[in-house]
Write an enzyme that holds these catalytic residues in place. Structure first.
Site, PDB file in Angstrom:
ATOM      1  N   GLY A 173       0.804  -1.223   0.000  1.00 30.13           N
ATOM      2  CA  GLY A 173       0.000   0.000   0.000  1.00 30.13           C
ATOM      3  C   GLY A 173       0.836   1.271   0.000  1.00 30.13           C
ATOM      4  N   ALA A 252      10.923   3.136   5.867  1.00 23.84           N
ATOM      5  CA  ALA A 252      10.373   1.841   6.322  1.00 23.84           C
ATOM      6  C   ALA A 252      10.947   1.478   7.695  1.00 23.84           C
ATOM      7  CB  ALA A 252      10.650   0.776   5.273  1.00 23.84           C
ATOM      8  N   ARG A 253      12.116   0.874   7.726  1.00 23.82           N
ATOM      9  CA  ARG A 253      12.773   0.538   8.992  1.00 23.82           C
ATOM     10  C   ARG A 253      14.279   0.719   8.842  1.00 23.82           C
ATOM     11  NH1 ARG A 253       8.605   1.213  10.893  1.00 23.82           N
ATOM     12  NH2 ARG A 253       7.333  -0.123  12.235  1.00 23.82           N
ATOM     13  N   GLU A 282      17.407   3.807  16.349  1.00 20.84           N
ATOM     14  CA  GLU A 282      16.617   4.962  16.795  1.00 20.84           C
ATOM     15  C   GLU A 282      16.030   4.707  18.187  1.00 20.84           C
ATOM     16  OE1 GLU A 282      13.900   4.738  13.334  1.00 20.84           O
ATOM     17  OE2 GLU A 282      12.302   4.487  14.820  1.00 20.84           O
ATOM     18  N   HIS A 300      11.578   9.654  12.419  1.00 21.09           N
ATOM     19  CA  HIS A 300      10.490   8.665  12.338  1.00 21.09           C
ATOM     20  C   HIS A 300       9.108   9.326  12.524  1.00 21.09           C
ATOM     21  CE1 HIS A 300       9.515   4.127  12.834  1.00 21.09           C
ATOM     22  NE2 HIS A 300       8.537   4.763  12.215  1.00 21.09           N
TER      23      HIS A 300
HETATM   24  O1  LIG Z   1       3.262   2.369  11.129  1.00 17.02           O
HETATM   25  C1  LIG Z   1       4.443   2.140  11.358  1.00 17.02           C
HETATM   26  O2  LIG Z   1       4.908   1.001  11.376  1.00 17.02           O
HETATM   27  C2  LIG Z   1       5.354   3.227  11.624  1.00 17.02           C
HETATM   28  O3  LIG Z   1       6.530   3.062  11.606  1.00 17.02           O
HETATM   29  C3  LIG Z   1       4.774   4.565  11.924  1.00 17.02           C
HETATM   30  O4  LIG Z   1       5.567   5.582  11.377  1.00 17.02           O
END
Ligand SMILES: O=C(O)C(=O)CO
Length: 342
Positions: A173, A252-253, A282, A300
């Site tokens: 999405g 993302a991460r 983080e 973030h």
């Molecule tokens: O929805 C998530 O996983 C997030 O990292 C929010 O920013």
């Protein structure tokens, strides 16, 4: 029908926009809150004590979030073992749920939901903001003008997104919402994903292999989840395969990227710039990353709008309501569904 006191619902952390909706859940069970309003010096210890003392023995569903990990620790296998046997549903506020051990939940019969869809537009907006910022080398003049130094000492003209190739790793999405926006900038889209999208969703985007994407994109943007397989997905080798002067974006991460290797690539000019909303450790940031002139950094805040935060909270509470009323989560995580969702 049993009395509502034989069931409880636990909220971990705070709700900002949906307190009334939370209170309405009181018709389905006793409402418990952790840690509540009082100052707690060691919330992780208190949470463990509450679990051990039986304070949560009737909890069937709980609300948690990525942020509440700081109050309880991650929902890893050990913590999941210590949850009450009454618990059937963990309703998580966040599209990413890498701080929950889903395998451990599944083997204890606990169903988990997350908040996909609600996050798409805000995260995609942030991705575009970081991408344009990185392409325009915004970081130095952005800081300089506030310090009364006009464009700063080393203003570098940027590049246009138009006609550049945007390579998306992950086309769920959020990825699709980024592609939608990037088309308006005249970018050519290619993507790598677990599975190819249907023609209606794919539109003009080209489905390519990961190596081809990394080697042929002007901008690489990460939109996949963090798993054992994707940890360190972009390391020294992949950065070395990227086009000279390419740009890397990550909303993302943080752990998808080997940050040490990224810093080297930004220093030696392999990459022109990076736009990062997420970081390996983080909220701690490496000073050798923060000091670079060619990174655009945000802390973030991909989903950090009132509209999106409200949508996310509401979706979690709707999951709890649906689970308790009909035994079905609305947005159960794909690992627990027989048919994986994109
Ligand atoms: O929805 C998530 O996983 C997030 O990292 C929010 O920013």
């Amino acid at each position: 029908m049993g009395s509502i006191t034989d069931k409880a619902i636990l909220k971990i952390g705070k709700l900002t926009y949906t307190e009334k909706n939370w209170e309405a859940l009181g018709s389905l069970g006793d409402l418990k809150v952790f840690p509540g309003d009082k100052e707690v010096s060691d919330p992780k210890q208190l949470f463990q004590e509450n679990l051990q003392s039986g304070a949560y023995d009737h909890v069937v569903a709980l609300y948690r979030s990525n942020d509440s990990t700081s109050l309880t620790g991650p929902f890893d296998a050990e913590l999941i073992r210590s949850l009450p046997s009454s618990l059937k549903y963990i309703c998580h506020n966040g599209a990413g749920y890498d701080n929950i051990d889903i395998t451990a939940c599944t083997s204890r019969g606990i169903e988990v939901s997350s908040t996909p869809v609600a996050v798409n537009n805000a995260t995609a907006d942030m991705t575009i903001w970081l991408m344009i910022g990185a392409l325009r080398s915004i970081h130095v003049p952005y800081a300089a003008v506030r310090e009364g130094k006009w464009r700063g000492p080393h203003f570098m003209p940027g590049t246009d997104p138009e006609d550049k190739v945007l390579g998306m790793i992950g086309m769920g999405g959020i990825g699709q919402a980024v592609a939608h926006r990037a088309r308006a900038f005249g970018m050519k889209i290619q993507y790598y994903n677990r599975s190819r999208l249907s023609p209606e969703l794919e539109k003009d985007a080209k489905y390519v292999g990961l190596d081809e994407l990394i080697g042929s994109s002007d901008v690489v943007s990460l939109h996949c989840s963090l798993t054992a397989e994707t940890t360190g997905l972009i390391g020294k080798t992949e950065l070395g395969q990227m086009k000279k002067g390419a740009v890397l974006i990550n909303t993302a991460r943080g752990k998808l990227i080997d940050e040490g290797a990224l810093i080297e690539a930004l220093k030696d000019g392999t990459l022109r710039a990076a736009g990062l909303d997420v970081f390996e450790n983080e909220p701690e940031l490496r000073s050798d990353l923060v000091d670079l002139p060619n990174v655009v950094l945000t802390p973030h805040i991909g989903t950090g709008t009132t509209d999106t935060q409200a949508k996310m909270e509401l979706l979690v509470l709707d999951n709890i309501k649906s689970a308790l009323e009909s035994g079905k989560l609305i947005t159960q995580v794909r690992e627990q569904l027989s048919k994986p969702k994109l």
